[in-house]
Design a protein around this motif. Structure first.
Motif, mmCIF file in Angstrom:
data_model
loop_
_atom_site.group_PDB
_atom_site.id
_atom_site.type_symbol
_atom_site.label_atom_id
_atom_site.label_comp_id
_atom_site.label_asym_id
_atom_site.label_seq_id
_atom_site.Cartn_x
_atom_site.Cartn_y
_atom_site.Cartn_z
ATOM 1 N N ILE A 74 6.516 18.389 -14.921
ATOM 2 C CA ILE A 74 7.897 18.044 -14.756
ATOM 3 C C ILE A 74 8.272 16.502 -15.289
ATOM 4 N N ASP A 75 9.119 16.305 -16.199
ATOM 5 C CA ASP A 75 9.428 14.956 -16.604
ATOM 6 C C ASP A 75 10.993 14.497 -15.929
ATOM 7 N N GLU A 76 10.612 14.335 -14.613
ATOM 8 C CA GLU A 76 11.660 13.881 -13.851
ATOM 9 C C GLU A 76 11.398 12.629 -13.624
ATOM 10 N N VAL A 77 12.361 11.585 -13.467
ATOM 11 C CA VAL A 77 12.092 10.082 -13.058
ATOM 12 C C VAL A 77 12.483 9.845 -11.664
ATOM 13 N N VAL A 78 13.083 10.860 -11.091
ATOM 14 C CA VAL A 78 13.683 11.021 -9.749
ATOM 15 C C VAL A 78 12.358 10.566 -8.687
ATOM 16 N N PHE A 79 11.232 11.097 -9.288
ATOM 17 C CA PHE A 79 10.069 11.059 -8.144
ATOM 18 C C PHE A 79 9.553 9.729 -7.908
ATOM 19 N N TYR A 80 9.808 8.798 -8.944
ATOM 20 C CA TYR A 80 9.075 7.481 -8.634
ATOM 21 C C TYR A 80 9.805 6.734 -7.893
ATOM 22 N N PRO A 81 11.079 6.533 -8.065
ATOM 23 C CA PRO A 81 11.815 5.563 -6.953
ATOM 24 C C PRO A 81 11.922 6.218 -5.549
ATOM 25 N N ALA A 96 3.857 10.339 -6.817
ATOM 26 C CA ALA A 96 4.717 10.672 -7.881
ATOM 27 C C ALA A 96 4.158 11.172 -9.420
ATOM 28 N N HIS A 97 3.087 10.134 -9.780
ATOM 29 C CA HIS A 97 2.440 10.527 -10.841
ATOM 30 C C HIS A 97 1.596 11.803 -10.843
ATOM 31 N N PHE A 98 1.252 11.909 -9.650
ATOM 32 C CA PHE A 98 0.225 13.127 -9.620
ATOM 33 C C PHE A 98 1.191 14.380 -9.386
ATOM 34 N N ILE A 99 2.418 14.528 -8.896
ATOM 35 C CA ILE A 99 3.340 15.565 -8.841
ATOM 36 C C ILE A 99 3.883 15.807 -10.210
ATOM 37 N N GLU A 100 4.214 14.651 -11.076
ATOM 38 C CA GLU A 100 4.623 14.712 -12.342
ATOM 39 C C GLU A 100 3.770 15.523 -13.564
ATOM 40 N N LYS A 101 2.376 15.018 -13.048
ATOM 41 C CA LYS A 101 1.398 15.644 -14.155
ATOM 42 C C LYS A 101 0.936 16.911 -13.590
ATOM 43 N N THR A 102 0.994 17.212 -12.596
ATOM 44 C CA THR A 102 0.583 18.733 -11.950
ATOM 45 C C THR A 102 1.685 19.699 -12.186
ATOM 46 N N LEU A 103 2.761 19.306 -12.030
ATOM 47 C CA LEU A 103 4.049 20.274 -12.294
ATOM 48 C C LEU A 103 4.543 20.262 -13.564
ATOM 49 N N VAL A 141 0.807 -1.095 0.083
ATOM 50 C CA VAL A 141 0.162 -0.073 -0.102
ATOM 51 C C VAL A 141 0.853 1.098 0.041
ATOM 52 N N GLY A 142 1.936 1.214 0.891
ATOM 53 C CA GLY A 142 2.891 2.464 0.736
ATOM 54 C C GLY A 142 3.779 2.591 -0.556
ATOM 55 N N ILE A 143 4.017 1.525 -1.107
ATOM 56 C CA ILE A 143 4.675 1.705 -2.531
ATOM 57 C C ILE A 143 3.542 2.246 -3.259
ATOM 58 N N ALA A 144 2.461 1.834 -3.503
ATOM 59 C CA ALA A 144 1.390 2.239 -4.365
ATOM 60 C C ALA A 144 1.147 3.470 -4.263
ATOM 61 N N PHE A 145 1.010 4.089 -3.057
ATOM 62 C CA PHE A 145 0.669 5.423 -2.611
ATOM 63 C C PHE A 145 1.864 6.444 -3.010
ATOM 64 N N GLY A 146 3.247 6.177 -2.965
ATOM 65 C CA GLY A 146 4.355 6.512 -3.456
ATOM 66 C C GLY A 146 3.916 6.664 -5.088
ATOM 67 N N LEU A 147 3.806 5.848 -5.678
ATOM 68 C CA LEU A 147 3.611 5.773 -7.217
ATOM 69 C C LEU A 147 2.671 6.835 -7.680
ATOM 70 N N LEU A 148 1.237 6.520 -6.846
ATOM 71 C CA LEU A 148 0.527 7.730 -7.107
ATOM 72 C C LEU A 148 0.755 8.924 -7.031
#
Length: 112
Positions: free
Chosen positions: A80-87, A71-78, A62-69
């Protein structure tokens, strides 16, 4: 020099060798632990450190899924095409969920 020697072939071979040795070492250590318990007269059928494993794994997922969601929300909202958010967010929320599962399991042990 031939590029294949240091290419994907040797890496794949090393991966299989390391994975095989890890599995062998795990099985051997488990066997030695079981034999030591039998020699001391301890029941080998009782679960040892695997208490609340389902709780820990469930909260980790659940924690990993929340982190992925997030990160995706931050990437789409801001935008920014940064891959650093996900891991980083996966590891952050996965770790937070494991810490929370520790305290939750501790509370459940208190009520038993």
């Amino acid at each position: 020099m031939n590029d294949f020697v240091f290419g994907p072939g040797i890496v794949l071979l090393a991966l299989f060798v390391v994975a095989g040795y890890t599995i062998y070492a795990f099985i051997k250590a488990s066997h030695l632990e079981r034999m030591a318990k039998i020699e001391k007269g301890i029941d080998t059928n009782t679960p040892s450190n695997g208490r609340y494993l389902e709780l820990k794994l469930g909260m980790l997922m659940v924690g990993i899924a929340f982190g992925l969601l997030l990160a995706h929300f931050i990437e789409k909202t801001l935008k920014i095409d940064e891959v650093v958010f996900y891991p980083s967010l996966m590891l952050l929320f996965g770790g937070i969920s494991l810490i929370a599962s520790f305290f939750w399991a501790k509370r459940l042990q208190k009520y038993k």
